[in-house]
Design a protein around this motif. Structure first.
Motif, mmCIF file in Angstrom:
data_model
loop_
_atom_site.group_PDB
_atom_site.id
_atom_site.type_symbol
_atom_site.label_atom_id
_atom_site.label_comp_id
_atom_site.label_asym_id
_atom_site.label_seq_id
_atom_site.Cartn_x
_atom_site.Cartn_y
_atom_site.Cartn_z
ATOM 1 N N ALA A 182 1.027 -1.052 -0.044
ATOM 2 C CA ALA A 182 -0.208 0.107 0.116
ATOM 3 C C ALA A 182 1.072 1.117 0.116
ATOM 4 N N ALA A 183 2.011 1.375 0.903
ATOM 5 C CA ALA A 183 2.563 2.563 0.999
ATOM 6 C C ALA A 183 3.563 2.809 -0.342
ATOM 7 N N TYR A 184 3.802 1.569 -1.120
ATOM 8 C CA TYR A 184 4.764 1.879 -2.228
ATOM 9 C C TYR A 184 3.533 2.216 -3.482
ATOM 10 N N LEU A 185 2.165 1.951 -3.275
ATOM 11 C CA LEU A 185 1.483 2.145 -4.341
ATOM 12 C C LEU A 185 1.066 3.729 -4.148
ATOM 13 N N ASP A 186 1.066 4.101 -2.794
ATOM 14 C CA ASP A 186 0.702 5.536 -2.384
ATOM 15 C C ASP A 186 1.564 6.430 -2.986
ATOM 16 N N ASP A 187 2.965 6.060 -2.770
ATOM 17 C CA ASP A 187 3.894 6.937 -3.423
ATOM 18 C C ASP A 187 3.935 6.982 -4.793
ATOM 19 N N LEU A 188 3.589 5.809 -5.407
ATOM 20 C CA LEU A 188 3.461 5.763 -6.928
ATOM 21 C C LEU A 188 2.534 6.662 -7.544
ATOM 22 N N ARG A 189 1.341 6.684 -6.727
ATOM 23 C CA ARG A 189 0.269 7.560 -7.050
ATOM 24 C C ARG A 189 0.677 9.043 -7.021
ATOM 25 N N SER A 190 1.350 9.132 -5.928
ATOM 26 C CA SER A 190 1.494 10.585 -5.619
ATOM 27 C C SER A 190 2.564 11.125 -6.818
ATOM 28 N N LYS A 191 3.098 10.388 -7.129
ATOM 29 C CA LYS A 191 4.384 10.662 -8.095
ATOM 30 C C LYS A 191 3.526 10.918 -9.470
ATOM 31 N N PHE A 192 2.635 10.131 -9.905
ATOM 32 C CA PHE A 192 1.670 10.316 -10.953
ATOM 33 C C PHE A 192 0.991 11.293 -11.033
ATOM 34 N N LEU A 193 0.426 11.876 -9.806
ATOM 35 C CA LEU A 193 -0.269 13.135 -9.579
ATOM 36 C C LEU A 193 0.445 14.422 -9.890
#
Lengths: 565, 621
Positions: free
Chosen positions: A417-428
């Motif tokens: 979940a944390a990795y995905l949050d970071d990835l999502r943040s990066k994309f945003l």
């Protein structure tokens, strides 16, 4: 008619086994001692080979003994004729094969085999290829053997076509084979290079490979190897680092260069050259933190002469020699700063995950992944690939859909979940940067996006206002130093506990940190590095409850107007 | 040697079919003195395998009118007053309607010998001139269980395995290709075959030019074929494999993994994608089908854990259940006929799931298909168990007929047998293959139809000829049952017509020679069907209709347990190192009794060396 047979009891068996083992251990120890003694005495003879072979035959991971064997070999090579050497090498290869049968994954054995073949007067490469095929037959995922095969194929100059066919045959047998897919990714760009993009494939080959790999992940969507190969297929070529922004500030007498990728600028070298009004200017390049590790932002102080107000304008030209690129900007009389920047179009940035292949190909890929996803709603690889494909196609158009898939992905893979949050943040962040660029603004609004990490800050070199309110940030990254022009930073409603790592921001005037988790006045010490800071809002932080806070803060940041309520 | 047999044994086994051979091995292994006899000149009974010439002799034997027995009844004198005799049949009636048909020219076949044959072939008899022979018909009962289509076509070229460990070895080129394929005449459209993927070995390249194959060539190449009378294979997980491994009998034989499973569908023979690699490589499935198939198969592997998935369909047939699972017709067909191999009309969902699971469990153990077969034919397995029996002291006699069982009137137990030499041999237990019991003793029997084909495909030029085996449960004679199927799969008639007829289309292989026969399926006949058998006489049935051999193993184990309830069934042999000779103490290593299980180097006890000779004779003949 016949004597009845009697079978040993388990106790008798155990005893016999124990004695056997004791004897073996004794032998092993004695032989090892004898070998070390020989080595100490420098006796590099065939007896040494014989003794080490006894031990290595049982334990091929005894690296020192392989070294000793090599010493003996080198010594015998000086004395013996090529014929003798050839015979010796032959014997050694036979011995090595028997060791490999004991342990087909012994680093030492495979390494020694390479070494012997490099020294053998007449190496028989065909036989070696056959050996690899045999070992891969029994374990098609033995990466030691794959490594060795690449070594042999290179030496024997096996055509890449043949090797590709070999990977075909192994993938046909069992496609769950990282080594085989990896080898393809090395061979295909050699065989079918895309003339425009280094390291990529021509379109017809790409389509063929996509079909192959689709077969694999439709057959078994939980097999990672196929997805990773798929990602490689859609990946982009490695681009050379280039300069995408430069900024000159008269007041600070400072020039900043932002690269597309981290680079190292060694002092005294001529990698990064600055021409001021077409005359080379010797400057000292440094990173914002002064540590001069490879980075995307490099700064230099400008001498007063380069900025004097006598001339109507000053031209600054920066040349990055290794990347053969140069950018320039002009500082007009009376202006306090100037800059150059590449426009952030989709083609050039943010495609670290996927490159621009023909969008029809990507579209087709997206369709089939969606089909698969309908059948396998919980497959994380499929969800992730869909997200990456959407980003490659059009990050802004697919933004909402991407966020939906991120939600599904997080639900199926809570471990990451944390990795995905970071990835999502990066994309945003990427999307916001794109929007900002289209608007040609120097203001970026990243508020209320549930960001957990900040990426791509090097693109924000020119930003003056940044709103990060209402996110989930816990700390601020050192990369914030890239924001050379930042004047106003809003961080209200995050989860910030400390400002450690916050670099000095040369132009920061207003900082709002309402509703965060700052506990101690001393947590704000990094702000002393921001020379222009005038306004600081700390309302609704735990530290405001401390009676001594106002005094301590006033002491720490005397020039700043601090709001605590 | 047969004329001076010891007159006393613990167990007498009559018939060398698979269950009898397993029992013989188990008894011998547990220390019983075993006499194992067979009326026939070969091992295996209806489980046997033959070379081509061996098969021709077999056909001839079966087609011959049995001469009226003019045997003396001398043996009757050996029966005491307190005893009575149950006479045993000396004529095998389990095989009927044997017809062989030759579709190619028979140039001077009389002079041809099988390559490497030691003796001349037997006369080929009258049928060889009869190209479109339609011969005797007789009705047979149809089996109502097991209508699944199955069959295998396989090649020994792929992997030779020792000890069932599948270690690839250098392969001899002796066997070109053996195909077996069976067919369910009732369901009409599906054959499942397994076939090799590799090309045959290079030695056959000389046959490359599409020359016409003559009968004499087939005879000459006859040793390249091991023709099984029954179309059975070994599931690579199951009772027989477990037994072979546990008892170490496996090391007496070599096995290969069948390489493909094919299905006949819509006029084409297609490969059945059953393993992960097959599904990945399959060209006939769409991506979505691949996923659906894999998903369904994965579910089947652990269907018991997801009862909610099939609970509602428990009372439906498996084919209805498959339909409900949104599988495409393609996939339904593959799963029903080629993977589960159950009947379309009357197999329940649970049966189907169970069968699918069994199939899948066998996948990958020794290769990409679930089936193993013995390199030299199914008959090999019986022989291996006989060999185990002999190694542990069993006595073997082939061509040895038994006149009768001697039953003590008072106790009702069988005491002895009397052989055709008139020798009376006593034993405590008697195991008899059911074909020895005359028809009066048995009240019902079913038959299966069988046909062997040799065919040649013009595309398939590397191999000069393949062997195809078709089996179904019979309704009529084998020929009547199977000819329609053969016409779908092969070309039977004159070459020229069909060539023009077929034009550019898919060319069917041509049949060169065929034999049809019906074989009795006595599996499932209850012991109660036999009238008044003594309790210490046990009956073994011949081959059943199923593809695997579980029935025979189960039967053997049950009988053994009834005979010796306290003994372990075929325990692992002791490690040679752990054997201490416990004789009279003077010779600790008596060479006469080494039980090293190595098949080659072992010195065998006197009697057992006989079997070894015979076993090798069969091979070299």
């Amino acid at each position: 008619m016949h004597g009845r047979l009697k079978v040993k009891t388990t106790e008798e068996q155990a005893e016999a086994k124990r004695l056997e083992r004791e004897k073996k251990l004794h032998q092993y120890k004695a032989t090892t001692e004898a070998i070390f003694e020989k080595r100490r005495l420098g006796q590099l003879d065939k007896e040494g080979l014989e003794l080490t072979s006894q031990i290595l035959g049982a334990n091929p991971d005894f690296a020192t003994l392989w070294n000793f064997r090599r010493e003996i070999f080198l010594h015998l090579e000086e004395e013996g004729s090529p014929e003798e050497m050839q015979a010796l090498c032959q014997g050694e290869l036979g011995f090595l094969e028997s060791c490999l049968r004991v342990n087909p994954k012994s680093y030492g054995t495979w390494h020694h085999r390479c070494w012997v073949l490099e020294r053998a007067p007449q190496p028989d490469w065909a036989r070696e290829l056959e050996l690899c095929a045999r070992f891969l037959e029994s374990d098609e995922r033995n990466f030691h053997c794959w490594d060795y095969r690449r070594f042999v194929a290179k030496r024997a100059q096996v055509p890449a076509e043949d090797e590709l066919r070999f990977t075909d045959s192994l993938i046909t047998r069992n496609f769950s084979n990282y080594s085989s897919w990896h080898y393809r990714s090395c061979l295909l760009p050699q065989l079918h290079p895309d003339p425009q993009h280094h390291g990529r494939l021509t379109e017809d080959v790409l389509l063929r490979e996509l079909e192959l790999v689709q077969n694999a992940f439709f057959t078994d969507p939980n097999d990672q190897s196929a997805w990773l190969y798929h990602r490689w297929l859609l990946g982009r070529a490695d681009l050379e680092p280039t300069i995408h922004c430069i900024y000159v500030n008269r007041e600070d007498a400072c020039l900043a260069v932002a690269f597309s990728q981290p680079v190292r600028v060694t002092p005294g070298s001529h990698g990064l050259i600055l021409l001021a009004d077409e005359a080379p200017l010797t400057v000292e390049w440094h990173t914002p933190d002064g540590r001069n590790h490879p980075g995307v932002i490099w700064l230099c102080d400008l001498p007063a002469s380069a900025l004097n107000d006598h001339w109507p304008q000053h031209t600054f030209r920066v040349i990055w020699a290794p990347g053969q690129c140069q950018k320039e900007c002009v500082l007009f009389k009376g202006r306090k700063d100037c800059w150059y920047r590449d426009s952030v179009t989709e083609e050039q940035v943010f495609r670290c995950e996927l490159s621009v292949e023909k969008s029809t190909v990507l579209q087709a890929e997206l369709e089939s992944c969606k089909e698969l996803q309908a059948l396998e709603p919980d497959n994380k690889w499929c969800l992730l690939t869909i997200i990456l494909l959407m980003r490659a196609l059009d990050p802004l158009v697919y933004e909402r859909e991407t966020l939906r898939y991120f939600g599904a992905l997080k639900a199926t893979d809570p471990m990451r979940a944390a990795y995905l949050d970071d990835l999502r943040s990066k994309f945003l962040v990427e999307n916001s940067i794109l929007k900002m660029e289209y608007a040609e603004a120097r203001v970026i609004d990243l508020s209320h996006r549930e960001l957990t990490a900040l990426g791509h800050l090097e693109h924000l070199l020119l930003v003056t206002h940044m709103n990060l309110a209402g996110n989930r940030l816990q700390h601020l990254p050192p990369a914030l130093a890239a924001l050379r022009c930042l004047e106003v930073l809003e961080l209200d409603g995050n989860e910030i506990e400390s400002l450690d790592g916050l670099p000095g921001l040369p132009r920061l005037q207003e900082l709002s940190l309402r509703r965060n988790r700052l506990r101690r006045p001393s947590d704000l010490r990094p702000l002393t590095l921001c020379p222009c800071l005038a306004q600081l809002d700390l309302a609704d932080n735990p530290l405001t409850n401390l009676p001594e806070a106002p005094a301590e803060l006033a002491n720490l940041l005397p020039a700043v107007h601090i709001t605590l309520v | 040697m047969a004329d001076n047999l010891p007159s006393e044994f613990d167990v007498a086994v009559i018939g060398t079919g698979l269950p009898e051979s397993i029992i013989a091995a188990a008894c011998s292994r547990s220390g019983q003195r075993v006499l194992h006899v067979d009326l026939r000149s070969y091992y295996g009974g209806n489980w046997a395998s033959f070379s081509f010439s061996g098969l021709l002799s077999w056909i001839k034997e079966k087609q011959e009118k049995t001469e009226v027995s003019e045997e003396s009844e001398d043996w009757r004198k050996l029966i005491l007053e307190t005893e009575e005799a149950i006479s045993l049949s000396k004529k095998d009636t389990t095989i009927q309607h044997v017809e062989d048909v030759c579709y190619i020219s028979q140039d001077s076949a009389e002079d041809i010998e099988e390559a490497g044959a030691l003796s001349k072939l037997p006369d080929l008899g009258g049928s060889d001139t009869n190209e479109t022979a339609q011969q005797s018909e007789k009705g047979c009962l149809a089996l109502d269980k097991q209508l699944g289509t199955k069959g295998c076509e396989m090649s020994p070229e792929t992997i030779a395995s020792n000890d069932l460990e599948c270690t690839p070895e250098g392969e001899d080129t002796e066997v070109i290709s053996e195909r077996e394929s069976s067919y369910d005449a009732t369901s009409g459209h599906s054959t499942l075959e397994t076939e090799k993927t590799e090309n045959a070995s290079t030695a056959e390249v000389s046959n490359l030019e599409p020359k016409k194959i003559t009968y004499s060539q087939i005879v000459k190449e006859g040793r390249r074929f091991n023709i099984d009378l029954v179309s059975k294979v070994l599931y690579s997980q199951g009772l027989l494999i477990d037994l072979l491994i546990k008892s170490n009998v496996s090391r007496y034989a070599e096995f290969k993994n069948a390489t493909r499973i094919l299905v006949f569908r819509e006029g084409k023979v297609e490969q059945v994608p059953c393993s992960r690699a097959d599904v990945f490589n399959s060209k006939q499935l769409t991506m979505i089908e691949k996923r659906m198939l894999m998903k369904f198969l994965t579910f089947c592997l652990e269907y018991e854990q997801h009862p909610d998935e099939y609970q509602d369909y428990k009372d439906c047939t498996f084919s209805q259940y498959l339909k409900s699972q949104k599988l495409t017709p393609n996939l339904q067909h593959f799963i029903l006929h080629s993977i589960a191999m159950v009947s379309e009309s009357d197999s329940s969902t649970t049966d189907g799931l169970k069968a699918t699971k069994k199939f899948l469990h066998c996948l990958g153990r020794y290769g990409n298909t679930p089936f193993l077969f013995p390199l030299y034919g199914q008959g090999e397995i019986s022989q291996c168990f006989c060999r185990m029996c002999a190694v542990f002291g069993g006595t073997y006699c082939l061509r040895h007929s038994i006149q009768c069982l001697v039953v003590d009137k008072e106790s009702g137990r069988c005491k002895a047998i009397i052989d055709h030499f008139g020798q009376r041999i006593s034993a405590n237990y008697f195991v008899v293959e059911d074909s020895y019991l005359s028809e009066e003793t048995c009240t019902n029997a079913d038959f299966q139809s069988s046909a062997h084909y040799r065919s040649i495909g013009s595309k398939d030029t590397v191999r000069p000829a393949d062997l195809v085996h078709l089996t179904c449960s019979s309704t009529k004679t084998a020929k009547e049952d199977l000819e329609p199927v053969i016409q779908k799969l092969f070309i039977l008639n004159d070459e020229k017509e069909t060539e023009s007829e077929n034009g550019g289309g898919l060319e069917k292989p041509r049949v060169l020679w065929a034999v049809y026969f019906n074989m009795r399926d006595s599996a499932g006949i209850d012991r109660n069907s036999y009238d008044s058998l003594p309790p210490n006489v046990y009956i073994c049935s011949g081959p059943d209709c199923a593809l695997g051999n579980d029935y025979a193993v189960k039967q053997a184990e049950t009988i053994f347990q009834e005979m010796f309830p306290k003994e372990e069934f075929c325990p692992p042999p002791p490690n040679p190192e752990d054997i201490v000779y416990d004789g009279d103490g003077t010779q600790p290593e008596d060479p006469g009794f080494s039980i090293s299980p190595e098949p080659k180097a072992e010195p065998l006890p006197e009697e057992s060396s006989n079997i070894e000779n015979k076993v090798t004779e069969e091979h070299n003949e």
